[in-house]
Design a protein around this motif. Structure first.
Motif, PDB file in Angstrom:
ATOM      1  N   SER A   1      -0.399  30.683  -0.041  1.00  0.00           N
ATOM      2  CA  SER A   1       0.048  30.442  -1.420  1.00  0.00           C
ATOM      3  C   SER A   1       0.408  28.976  -1.681  1.00  0.00           C
ATOM      4  N   GLY A   2       0.468  28.140  -0.640  1.00  0.00           N
ATOM      5  CA  GLY A   2       0.741  26.717  -0.857  1.00  0.00           C
ATOM      6  C   GLY A   2       1.708  26.144   0.162  1.00  0.00           C
ATOM      7  N   TYR A   3       2.099  24.879  -0.091  1.00  0.00           N
ATOM      8  CA  TYR A   3       3.096  24.183   0.736  1.00  0.00           C
ATOM      9  C   TYR A   3       4.420  24.241   0.000  1.00  0.00           C
ATOM     10  N   ARG A   4       5.517  24.350   0.726  1.00  0.00           N
ATOM     11  CA  ARG A   4       6.830  24.322   0.078  1.00  0.00           C
ATOM     12  C   ARG A   4       7.927  24.141   1.112  1.00  0.00           C
ATOM     13  N   TYR A   5       9.124  23.829   0.632  1.00  0.00           N
ATOM     14  CA  TYR A   5      10.314  23.882   1.468  1.00  0.00           C
ATOM     15  C   TYR A   5      10.997  25.212   1.219  1.00  0.00           C
ATOM     16  N   ASP A   6      11.462  25.827   2.302  1.00  0.00           N
ATOM     17  CA  ASP A   6      12.087  27.137   2.207  1.00  0.00           C
ATOM     18  C   ASP A   6      13.344  27.135   3.071  1.00  0.00           C
TER      19      ASP A   6
ATOM     20  N   ALA B   1      16.299  18.279   6.042  1.00  0.00           N
ATOM     21  CA  ALA B   1      15.169  18.973   6.666  1.00  0.00           C
ATOM     22  C   ALA B   1      14.630  18.149   7.826  1.00  0.00           C
ATOM     23  N   CYS B   2      14.302  18.844   8.902  1.00  0.00           N
ATOM     24  CA  CYS B   2      13.601  18.194  10.021  1.00  0.00           C
ATOM     25  C   CYS B   2      12.443  19.086  10.431  1.00  0.00           C
TER      26      CYS B   2
ATOM     27  N   GLU C   1       8.867  16.642  -1.171  1.00  0.00           N
ATOM     28  CA  GLU C   1      10.316  16.456  -1.157  1.00  0.00           C
ATOM     29  C   GLU C   1      10.828  16.167  -2.567  1.00  0.00           C
ATOM     30  N   GLY C   2      12.067  16.592  -2.824  1.00  0.00           N
ATOM     31  CA  GLY C   2      12.662  16.363  -4.132  1.00  0.00           C
ATOM     32  C   GLY C   2      13.237  14.966  -4.292  1.00  0.00           C
ATOM     33  N   ASN C   3      13.479  14.290  -3.181  1.00  0.00           N
ATOM     34  CA  ASN C   3      14.156  12.988  -3.223  1.00  0.00           C
ATOM     35  C   ASN C   3      13.227  11.904  -2.690  1.00  0.00           C
ATOM     36  N   MET C   4      12.580  11.184  -3.582  1.00  0.00           N
ATOM     37  CA  MET C   4      11.640  10.146  -3.160  1.00  0.00           C
ATOM     38  C   MET C   4      12.344   8.804  -2.921  1.00  0.00           C
ATOM     39  N   ALA C   5      13.655   8.732  -3.235  1.00  0.00           N
ATOM     40  CA  ALA C   5      14.411   7.503  -2.940  1.00  0.00           C
ATOM     41  C   ALA C   5      14.709   7.417  -1.446  1.00  0.00           C
TER      42      ALA C   5
ATOM     43  N   ALA D   1      14.731  16.796   1.424  1.00  0.00           N
ATOM     44  CA  ALA D   1      13.816  17.676   0.708  1.00  0.00           C
ATOM     45  C   ALA D   1      14.352  18.080  -0.665  1.00  0.00           C
ATOM     46  N   ARG D   2      15.689  18.006  -0.803  1.00  0.00           N
ATOM     47  CA  ARG D   2      16.262  18.475  -2.067  1.00  0.00           C
ATOM     48  C   ARG D   2      16.661  17.308  -2.959  1.00  0.00           C
TER      49      ARG D   2
END
Ligand code: SIN
Ligand code: FE2
Length: 217
Positions: free
Chosen positions: A78-83, A120-121, A140-144, A216-217
């Protein structure tokens, strides 16, 4: 002579080596904590075993993966994601070991990214022949925040390109204890790992383990 057995005189960390704007290699940076990392990897993967994920396109990845931290990277049809949960157990991923968080924080700071607190690691295990095709870390949610990547075991050829898939990647040999950090203008650089060459690492045997730390968040 077995390749990889005698050609790895570990070099203690000296200084960052810039490979692109916002991207550095910290050669040998993790050498003095390698035993702690390896013991923590054992513990994490005893609970959340390394497994070969399937891509959305239906291919089984040659790299075996697991995670620790509050989020883990997963792929399936169904795709790539963080869980937050390991799909194998249905339980939360193992907590991030303190020695992981500490190394990631120090490596990021050394590369110019302060206050790096990854949630996340991803743990990648390569056996000879395994590879990771060119990709961007963009789930990832945080590109900074940067990506911090730690190499253990057999040497690998790390491919580091630009922001376009067609930019020809440079090739860097990464050995046990090396750390790469990319962020800022390089955060979305394409990168990958060439097929792992045969070898026998003195501590890890016939494998390379890579840790990548992400916000990731
Ligand atoms: C990754 O891109 O997630 C892993 C890179 C590596 O194994 O060095
Ligand atoms: Fe990646």
């Amino acid at each position: 002579m077995t390749p990889g057995l005698f050609d790895e005189a570990p070099t203690p960390y000296a200084a960052p080596e810039a490979i692109a704007s916002g991207a550095v290699l910290l050669r040998g940076f993790a050498l003095d904590v390698d035993e702690a990392l390896l013991q923590a990897i054992q513990k994490v993967t005893a609970t959340a075993p390394l497994r070969h994920l399937v891509t959305p396109g239906g291919y089984t990845m040659s790299v075996a993966m697991s995670n620790c931290g509050t989020l883990g990277w997963v792929s399936d049809r169904s795709g790539y994601r963080y869980d937050a949960k390991d799909p194998l157990s249905g339980k939360p991923w193992p907590a991030m070991p303190a020695c992981f968080a500490d190394l990631a924080l120090r490596a990021a700071a050394e590369a110019g990214f302060d206050n790096f607190h990854p949630d996340a690691c991803l743990i990648n295990r390569y056996e000879p022949g395994a590879r990771l095709s060119l990709h961007q870390d963009k789930d990832e949610g945080n590109m900074a925040a940067p990506i911090v990547s730690v190499s253990l075991g057999l040497p690998a050829v790390f491919l580091f390109g630009g922001l376009n898939r067609n930019d020809r990647p440079a090739r860097y040999r990464l050995v046990h204890g090396d750390v790469a950090v990319w962020g800022g203008p390089s955060r979305l650089a394409y990168h990958g790992v060439a097929p792992l060459a045969e070898g026998e690492h003195a501590r890890l045997g016939r494998q390379r383990i890579n840790l990548t730390f992400r916000c990731a968040r």
